[in-house]
Design a protein around this motif. Structure first.
Motif, PDB file in Angstrom:
ATOM      1  N   LEU A 170      -5.193   6.683  -1.625  1.00 41.21           N
ATOM      2  CA  LEU A 170      -5.204   6.238  -0.229  1.00 41.21           C
ATOM      3  C   LEU A 170      -6.324   6.886   0.571  1.00 41.21           C
ATOM      4  O   LEU A 170      -6.929   6.251   1.436  1.00 41.21           O
ATOM      5  CB  LEU A 170      -3.853   6.515   0.437  1.00 41.21           C
ATOM      6  CG  LEU A 170      -2.677   5.658  -0.049  1.00 41.21           C
ATOM      7  CD1 LEU A 170      -1.372   6.121   0.592  1.00 41.21           C
ATOM      8  CD2 LEU A 170      -2.911   4.181   0.254  1.00 41.21           C
ATOM      9  N   GLY A 189       0.104   2.375  -3.564  1.00 43.33           N
ATOM     10  CA  GLY A 189      -1.197   3.000  -3.326  1.00 43.33           C
ATOM     11  C   GLY A 189      -2.384   2.077  -3.494  1.00 43.33           C
ATOM     12  O   GLY A 189      -3.532   2.510  -3.462  1.00 43.33           O
ATOM     13  N   LEU A 206       0.828  -1.212   0.000  1.00 42.92           N
ATOM     14  CA  LEU A 206       0.000   0.000   0.000  1.00 42.92           C
ATOM     15  C   LEU A 206       0.859   1.257   0.000  1.00 42.92           C
ATOM     16  O   LEU A 206       0.557   2.231  -0.686  1.00 42.92           O
ATOM     17  CB  LEU A 206      -0.932   0.005   1.223  1.00 42.92           C
ATOM     18  CG  LEU A 206      -2.227  -0.798   1.094  1.00 42.92           C
ATOM     19  CD1 LEU A 206      -2.879  -0.961   2.459  1.00 42.92           C
ATOM     20  CD2 LEU A 206      -3.188  -0.120   0.132  1.00 42.92           C
ATOM     21  N   SER A 221      -9.236   4.683   2.263  1.00 41.84           N
ATOM     22  CA  SER A 221      -9.456   4.716   3.712  1.00 41.84           C
ATOM     23  C   SER A 221     -10.914   5.035   4.042  1.00 41.84           C
ATOM     24  O   SER A 221     -11.526   4.371   4.897  1.00 41.84           O
ATOM     25  CB  SER A 221      -8.514   5.721   4.389  1.00 41.84           C
ATOM     26  OG  SER A 221      -8.679   7.009   3.853  1.00 41.84           O
ATOM     27  N   GLY A 228      -7.842   0.474  -4.237  1.00 37.45           N
ATOM     28  CA  GLY A 228      -6.706   1.270  -4.708  1.00 37.45           C
ATOM     29  C   GLY A 228      -6.229   0.846  -6.081  1.00 37.45           C
ATOM     30  O   GLY A 228      -5.852   1.673  -6.904  1.00 37.45           O
ATOM     31  N   THR A 275      -2.203   8.031   4.103  1.00 34.21           N
ATOM     32  CA  THR A 275      -2.684   9.312   3.572  1.00 34.21           C
ATOM     33  C   THR A 275      -1.969  10.482   4.242  1.00 34.21           C
ATOM     34  O   THR A 275      -1.529  11.427   3.574  1.00 34.21           O
ATOM     35  CB  THR A 275      -4.209   9.456   3.785  1.00 34.21           C
ATOM     36  OG1 THR A 275      -4.878   8.399   3.098  1.00 34.21           O
ATOM     37  CG2 THR A 275      -4.707  10.783   3.251  1.00 34.21           C
ATOM     38  N   SER A 279      -4.442   2.557   5.165  1.00 32.32           N
ATOM     39  CA  SER A 279      -4.445   3.617   4.141  1.00 32.32           C
ATOM     40  C   SER A 279      -4.593   5.000   4.765  1.00 32.32           C
ATOM     41  O   SER A 279      -4.041   5.978   4.256  1.00 32.32           O
ATOM     42  CB  SER A 279      -5.589   3.383   3.144  1.00 32.32           C
ATOM     43  OG  SER A 279      -5.401   2.186   2.443  1.00 32.32           O
TER      44      SER A 279
END
Length: 263
Positions: free
Chosen positions: A191, A23, A19, A195, A168, A61, A57
Motif C-alpha cells: 500500500l 492490498g 484494497l 500510494s 498492488g 497504509t 492506499s
C-alpha cells in the motif's frame, strides 16, 4: 444523480474494500468502471485511477502501519525506482504514444484500444497468480541485492504507469517472493508503494490532462470509506480465499475487456 453515477460510487466503495482486504486490485476495478460504466476515455480513466488508488492506499497504509503490518524500509526501497518509472511513463511515454498503433485494411488498433488490451493482459497474468494456490511460501532472512530491487521497481513502475494501475497486484507477490516478506506484511507494505507511485504518476498527468476535480474527489472519498471498512474486515476474512475469488473475478474482467475492445 442518475443510476449510472450511483453505480459508479458503489463501485468506488468496492475498490476501497478490495484494497483494504488484499492490498491490490483497486485499479483492476477502477479503470473498467470509469471506462465502461461512466464513459471516460482510457487515458483520462487511467489518470483518475492513479489518484483514486493512490489516495485510498495512503489512508490504508496508516491503518496497516498502526497494526505493525508495514515494512517501511522495504517499501521505500521498491518505491524509489518505481515512482521514477511511473512519473516518466505518465509524463512523457503515454502522451507520446501515437493515436494509431496499427492499421491494416479495416483493422485499426488505436492508442486507447492498445492501452486497454495491454491492461487486460496484465490482468490475465495477475489473475493466474492469484488463482494459483501456492502452499507454504518459504520466507528466509536473506535479503536480495538492492540492484535487483531497483530493476524490479523500474519494470513494475513502467507497466503500472502505462496502464494507470497502482500495481498492488504486482507488488504483493514481488514482496513475498523477492523481498521475503510474510503475506500479511506484504499486503500492508504494498500500500505504501502503491500510494507513492500512483500519486506521483498522477502529477505527471495533471500537466497534460484536464481533470474534473469535483467528481474525482467525491469518487475518491467513497473509495477511502471502502478501504477503512476493508481494513477492519480483513481481521475476520480469510485472505487466501478472498484472493482466489478475486483472481477469478479479475480473469472474467480481463476476458470482458478483450471482448469489448475487439468487437
Amino acid at each position: 444523480m442518475d443510476n449510472t453515477l450511483i453505480l459508479g460510487y458503489i463501485g468506488a466503495l468496492v475498490v476501497g474494500l478490495v484494497l483494504g482486504l488484499i492490498g491490490g486490485g483497486g485499479s483492476i476495478l477502477t479503470v473498467p468502471l470509469l471506462v465502461y460504466l461512466l464513459g471516460y476515455n482510457p487515458i483520462l480513466a487511467t489518470a483518475y485511477s492513479l489518484f483514486v488508488v493512490g489516495t485510498t492506499s495512503l489512508v490504508g497504509t496508516f491503518q496497516k502501519y498502526k497494526k505493525g503490518l508495514v515494512d517501511i524500509k522495504t517499501g521505500l526501497a521498491f518505491s524509489f525506482p518505481s515512482f521514477l518509472a511511473v512519473y516518466l511513463s505518465r509524463r512523457f511515454l503515454v502522451p507520446n504514444i501515437p493515436n494509431t498503433l496499427f492499421a491494416l485494411g479495416n483493422l485499426t488498433l488505436t492508442k486507447e484500444m492498445g492501452i486497454m488490451i495491454f491492461f487486460s493482459i496484465i490482468m490475465l497474468i495477475s489473475s493466474i497468480s492469484m488463482i494459483k494456490n501456492k502452499k507454504g511460501n518459504k520466507i528466509s532472512d536473506e535479503k536480495q541485492a538492492y540492484y535487483k530491487t531497483f530493476i524490479q521497481g523500474l519494470i513494475i513502475g513502467t507497466i503500472t504507469g502505462i496502464i494507470g494501475a497502482g500495481g498492488g497486484f504486482l507488488y504483493v507477490p514481488a514482496l513475498v517472493l523477492w523481498a521475503n516478506i510474510p503475506m500479511k506484511k506484504a499486503v500492508g507494505t504494498s500500500l505504501i508503494i502503491v500510494s507513492i507511485n500512483s500519486l506521483i504518476g498522477f502529477i505527471g498527468d495533471v500537466q497534460t490532462l484536464e481533470i474534473e476535480w469535483t467528481f474525482l474527489i467525491l469518487f475518491t472519498l467513497t473509495s477511502v470509506l471502502g478501504i477503512l471498512i476493508g481494513v477492519f474486515l480483513s481481521k475476520y476474512i480469510s485472505g487466501k480465499k478472498l484472493k482466489k475469488s478475486f483472481g477469478f473475478f479479475t480473469l472474467i474482467m480481463a476476458i470482458y475487456i478483450i471482448y469489448r475492445e475487439t468487437n
